[in-house]
Design a protein around this motif. Structure first.
Motif, PDB file in Angstrom:
ATOM      1  N   UNK A   1       0.752  -1.214   0.057  1.00  0.00           N
ATOM      2  CA  UNK A   1       0.177   0.017  -0.201  1.00  0.00           C
ATOM      3  C   UNK A   1       0.908   1.246  -0.091  1.00  0.00           C
ATOM      4  N   UNK A   2       2.030   1.173  -0.176  1.00  0.00           N
ATOM      5  CA  UNK A   2       2.817   2.322  -0.201  1.00  0.00           C
ATOM      6  C   UNK A   2       2.920   3.156  -1.619  1.00  0.00           C
ATOM      7  N   UNK A   3       3.000   4.266  -1.653  1.00  0.00           N
ATOM      8  CA  UNK A   3       2.901   5.016  -3.040  1.00  0.00           C
ATOM      9  C   UNK A   3       4.182   4.696  -3.634  1.00  0.00           C
ATOM     10  N   UNK A   4       4.072   4.338  -4.959  1.00  0.00           N
ATOM     11  CA  UNK A   4       5.510   4.245  -5.827  1.00  0.00           C
ATOM     12  C   UNK A   4       5.460   5.666  -6.653  1.00  0.00           C
ATOM     13  N   UNK A   5       6.435   6.239  -6.247  1.00  0.00           N
ATOM     14  CA  UNK A   5       6.739   7.519  -6.997  1.00  0.00           C
ATOM     15  C   UNK A   5       8.058   7.580  -7.859  1.00  0.00           C
ATOM     16  N   UNK A   6       8.680   6.164  -8.113  1.00  0.00           N
ATOM     17  CA  UNK A   6       9.867   6.292  -9.122  1.00  0.00           C
ATOM     18  C   UNK A   6       9.551   5.470 -10.425  1.00  0.00           C
ATOM     19  N   UNK A   7       8.372   5.348 -10.855  1.00  0.00           N
ATOM     20  CA  UNK A   7       8.059   4.728 -12.173  1.00  0.00           C
ATOM     21  C   UNK A   7       8.468   5.461 -13.262  1.00  0.00           C
ATOM     22  N   UNK A   8       8.970   4.559 -14.476  1.00  0.00           N
ATOM     23  CA  UNK A   8       9.374   5.408 -15.342  1.00  0.00           C
ATOM     24  C   UNK A   8       8.450   5.097 -16.625  1.00  0.00           C
TER      25      UNK A   8
ATOM     26  N   UNK B   1       8.555   3.533 -19.200  1.00  0.00           N
ATOM     27  CA  UNK B   1       8.559   2.073 -19.884  1.00  0.00           C
ATOM     28  C   UNK B   1       7.685   1.138 -18.691  1.00  0.00           C
ATOM     29  N   UNK B   2       7.537   1.696 -17.633  1.00  0.00           N
ATOM     30  CA  UNK B   2       6.801   0.836 -16.569  1.00  0.00           C
ATOM     31  C   UNK B   2       5.458   0.669 -16.735  1.00  0.00           C
ATOM     32  N   UNK B   3       4.975   1.614 -17.606  1.00  0.00           N
ATOM     33  CA  UNK B   3       3.596   1.680 -17.913  1.00  0.00           C
ATOM     34  C   UNK B   3       3.001   0.943 -19.103  1.00  0.00           C
ATOM     35  N   UNK B   4       1.825   0.352 -19.019  1.00  0.00           N
ATOM     36  CA  UNK B   4       1.408  -0.009 -20.335  1.00  0.00           C
ATOM     37  C   UNK B   4      -0.183   0.426 -20.523  1.00  0.00           C
ATOM     38  N   UNK B   5      -0.527   1.332 -21.441  1.00  0.00           N
ATOM     39  CA  UNK B   5      -2.002   1.826 -21.647  1.00  0.00           C
ATOM     40  C   UNK B   5      -2.540   1.470 -22.824  1.00  0.00           C
TER      41      UNK B   5
ATOM     42  N   UNK C   1       4.187  11.652 -15.772  1.00  0.00           N
ATOM     43  CA  UNK C   1       4.762  12.684 -14.457  1.00  0.00           C
ATOM     44  C   UNK C   1       4.366  12.191 -13.454  1.00  0.00           C
ATOM     45  N   UNK C   2       5.077  12.381 -12.294  1.00  0.00           N
ATOM     46  CA  UNK C   2       4.429  12.008 -10.891  1.00  0.00           C
ATOM     47  C   UNK C   2       4.415  13.377 -10.209  1.00  0.00           C
ATOM     48  N   UNK C   3       2.908  13.825  -9.784  1.00  0.00           N
ATOM     49  CA  UNK C   3       2.547  14.997  -9.444  1.00  0.00           C
ATOM     50  C   UNK C   3       2.404  15.176  -7.872  1.00  0.00           C
ATOM     51  N   UNK C   4       3.015  16.164  -7.242  1.00  0.00           N
ATOM     52  CA  UNK C   4       2.543  16.404  -5.867  1.00  0.00           C
ATOM     53  C   UNK C   4       1.899  17.609  -5.852  1.00  0.00           C
ATOM     54  N   UNK C   5       1.145  18.071  -4.801  1.00  0.00           N
ATOM     55  CA  UNK C   5       0.289  19.322  -4.801  1.00  0.00           C
ATOM     56  C   UNK C   5       1.655  20.459  -4.917  1.00  0.00           C
TER      57      UNK C   5
ATOM     58  N   UNK D   1       0.781  -1.651 -14.619  1.00  0.00           N
ATOM     59  CA  UNK D   1       2.300  -1.401 -14.503  1.00  0.00           C
ATOM     60  C   UNK D   1       3.016  -2.574 -14.208  1.00  0.00           C
ATOM     61  N   UNK D   2       4.111  -2.462 -14.971  1.00  0.00           N
ATOM     62  CA  UNK D   2       5.118  -3.985 -15.448  1.00  0.00           C
ATOM     63  C   UNK D   2       5.988  -4.191 -14.196  1.00  0.00           C
ATOM     64  N   UNK D   3       5.289  -4.094 -12.862  1.00  0.00           N
ATOM     65  CA  UNK D   3       6.294  -4.335 -11.723  1.00  0.00           C
ATOM     66  C   UNK D   3       5.483  -5.384 -10.866  1.00  0.00           C
TER      67      UNK D   3
END
Length: 585
Positions: free
Chosen positions: A51-58, A60-64, A77-81, A309-311
């Motif tokens: 349940x921990x946030x993954x904030x280091x994905x690239x 290439x880790x995503x498939x849409x 992009x990983x966005x924070x407020x 996510x391919x992890x």
């Protein structure tokens, strides 16, 4: 609220009137859908198995996949407020669908949330069913939000009217009142989702505290009223995640809860309001924004989107998809763009004007990359007989524009003269630039020695296509009045003359380029003609530069008008060009 009711009544009358008129007309034609390109942005919540946030994905880790078709992501992009803008949050406290016994629980949880979880940078609105839809406004005003939370009161089963609107429009049997209450709640939730359209395309959070309501029915004459499907569409269009929070002990009306949360990447929570609020803020505090471009018809159809996510162990949550724009959406967006960002009218094109003060000349040859190379020179026109205090042009400022308004050349140009050689310093005596074939728009400011504008010359020149086949470039006429000037004509830097009027004491060099198709012999000839007919053939010399040159002494010619005819032949094609000039005494 009275304004809204009046508008609803007017829409009902218009709808009924429109139905009667439609029965008297032939059916409307099927609308034509046009392919449109649109940028799709999908926000994704990603956690690991704990349940921990993954904030280091690239990327290439995503498939849409969009409609089952794999897409190439333009950005991940990983966005924070934003430290300055904060998060965008709306709370809907559904008094109509919360039991009175849960009033204090909701009041206390929302008050803690505003005081402890909402930062000064966050923008917030708290709304209840009877609040005006016309006054929705996110702000940093915490006092207004706290006051709304404090005044919350659950009213399930309590049909005592609290204002004129409830007395006049929500009376009758309990079933009728419940249907009206559900419609009011659905309209308020949809209005909040639509209001988020005014803000940047980032994740927006809409929290609905309710024990559940009906989906809303599309009854005849009331098709304009929002339903659960309307809310989902508005939320998906405006990147809004909906978090239904049931303050009761057990889930109620799970159908609407799953529809809202599942389709918009929100999470439904029961009993523990504090946990639901905490989860909503955690999701808004760190998420991925995936961007890609797709093309399809503007038919308003829903496009399902699947993200993985391919992890190992990674868990993702995202909205179910998006709606393509409809023809009405496309037209509405275009009209709003014109209203919000009006384009200034294009500057008026100056009226054409041929100045009597100069004689310009434009020559064309083949340029690079299929373009045509244009050469410009000019000379002062002869002084007019009887003219007094006639200013003499010393230079011009040339601005050459292509058909698309791109500037091809802009700067001063000095006049050409007999035996002139272009130097590397000072004001040039000719302008050279490449452009696509077509119309060349020329604006020439004619100046005197003090750089004061004497006149302007504004014209359009048709620049021909010099590509392919047999082509003769515009011949350059070089002039010399004596032996010294004649020797300067041997250099490639010699500047052509603009005039076509020469004295018998001058000697001319005619220099031109001729082109033919590859692997085909090119034959070029020249002859001198008078108005009476052919006079003689002119020998052609080939220069090291690839240009051809004619030597034409004028001493043996009588006063009058003459022509030099150039002829180029290759592969069965015959092309001619004619130079006309006048010999004076």
């Amino acid at each position: 609220m009275r304004v809204i009711v009046a508008c609803v009544g007017l829409l009902m009358l218009q709808s009924a009137g429109g139905h009667v008129a439609a029965t008297q007309k032939p059916p409307a034609p099927t609308p034509a859908f046009h392919p449109t390109k649109q940028v799709v942005r999908i926000d994704v919540i990603a956690h690991d198995a704990r349940g921990r946030v993954l904030d280091n994905l690239k990327p290439a880790d995503f498939e849409l996949r969009d409609d089952g078709v794999a897409q190439t992501l333009d950005s991940v992009r990983f966005l924070r407020p934003d430290p300055e803008e904060g998060r965008l949050i709306a709370l809907f406290l559904d008094e109509y669908h919360v039991d009175a016994g849960l009033t204090s629980r909701v009041q206390e949880a929302v008050t803690r949330f505003i005081n402890e979880s909402v930062s000064p940078q966050d923008m917030l609105v708290v709304m209840k069913p009877l609040d005006s839809l016309l006054k929705i406004q996110l702000s940093h005003d915490r006092e207004a939000a706290l006051a709304a939370a404090k005044s919350f009161e659950g009213r399930v089963g309590d049909y005592t009217p609290r204002n004129a609107y409830e007395r006049n429009f929500m009376a009758g049997a309990p079933e009728r009142i419940e249907a009206a209450r559900a419609q009011v709640a659905l309209s308020a939730i949809n209005a909040l989702a639509v209001h988020f359209n005014h803000y940047a395309d980032r994740r927006k959070t809409l929290i609905v505290i309710s024990e559940g309501m009906g989906r809303g029915e599309r009854r005849r004459g009331l098709e304009y009223l929002p339903t659960i499907e309307t809310i989902v569409r508005s939320a998906q269009r405006n990147n809004v995640a909906i978090y239904p929070l049931n303050p009761g002990a057990a889930a109620a009306n799970a159908e609407w809860v799953s529809a809202l949360a599942g389709a918009t990447a929100g999470v439904a929570t029961s009993a523990d309001v504090d946990e639901g609020l905490r989860r909503a803020m955690a999701d808004a505090s760190g998420y991925y924004l995936l961007t890609y471009e797709t093309e399809g018809p503007d038919d308003g159809r829903f496009h399902p989107v699947q993200v993985q996510v391919k992890k190992p162990g990674a868990q993702v949550r995202t909205r179910a998809g998006y709606f393509a724009p409809s023809p009405d959406d496309t037209l509405r967006a275009a009209l709003l763009e014109q209203i919000n960002n009006p384009k200034p009218p294009p500057p008026l094109e100056p009226a054409p004007h041929v100045s009597p003060l100069i004689r310009p000349w434009f020559g064309t040859t083949r340029g690079a990359d299929g373009k045509t190379r244009v050469t410009f020179v000019w000379e002062p026109a002869p002084r007019q007989l009887g003219a007094r205090n006639q200013h003499v042009p010393i230079r011009v400022v040339l601005k050459a524009l292509a058909a698309d308004d791109s500037v091809l050349f802009e700067g001063p140009v000095a006049p050409t003269s007999p035996g002139l050689i272009e130097e590397s310093v000072g004001v040039p005596s000719h302008a050279v630039f490449d452009m696509p074939p077509g119309h060349l728009r020329v604006r020439i400011a004619i100046q005197d020695a003090a750089e004061q504008t004497l006149d302007t010359d504004i014209r359009t020149v048709n620049i021909r296509d010099t590509r392919g086949g047999v082509v003769i470039g515009t011949p350059e006429v070089l002039r010399a009045r004596n032996a010294r000037e004649f020797r300067t004509l041997d250099t490639d830097q010699a500047v052509p003359a603009a005039t076509r009027e020469f004295s018998r004491s001058e000697r001319l060099r005619i220099r031109f380029l001729a082109y033919g198709p590859p692997n085909a012999p090119l034959t070029v000839s020249a002859r001198l003609l008078s108005r009476m007919g052919p006079m003689r053939e002119l020998p052609i010399a080939m220069l090291d530069s690839g240009a051809r040159e004619l030597d034409v002494p004028l001493a043996g010619l009588a006063t009058g008008e003459y022509l030099i005819e150039l002829n180029a032949k290759a592969a069965g094609t015959d092309v001619k060009d004619v130079i006309t000039f006048h010999v004076t005494t």
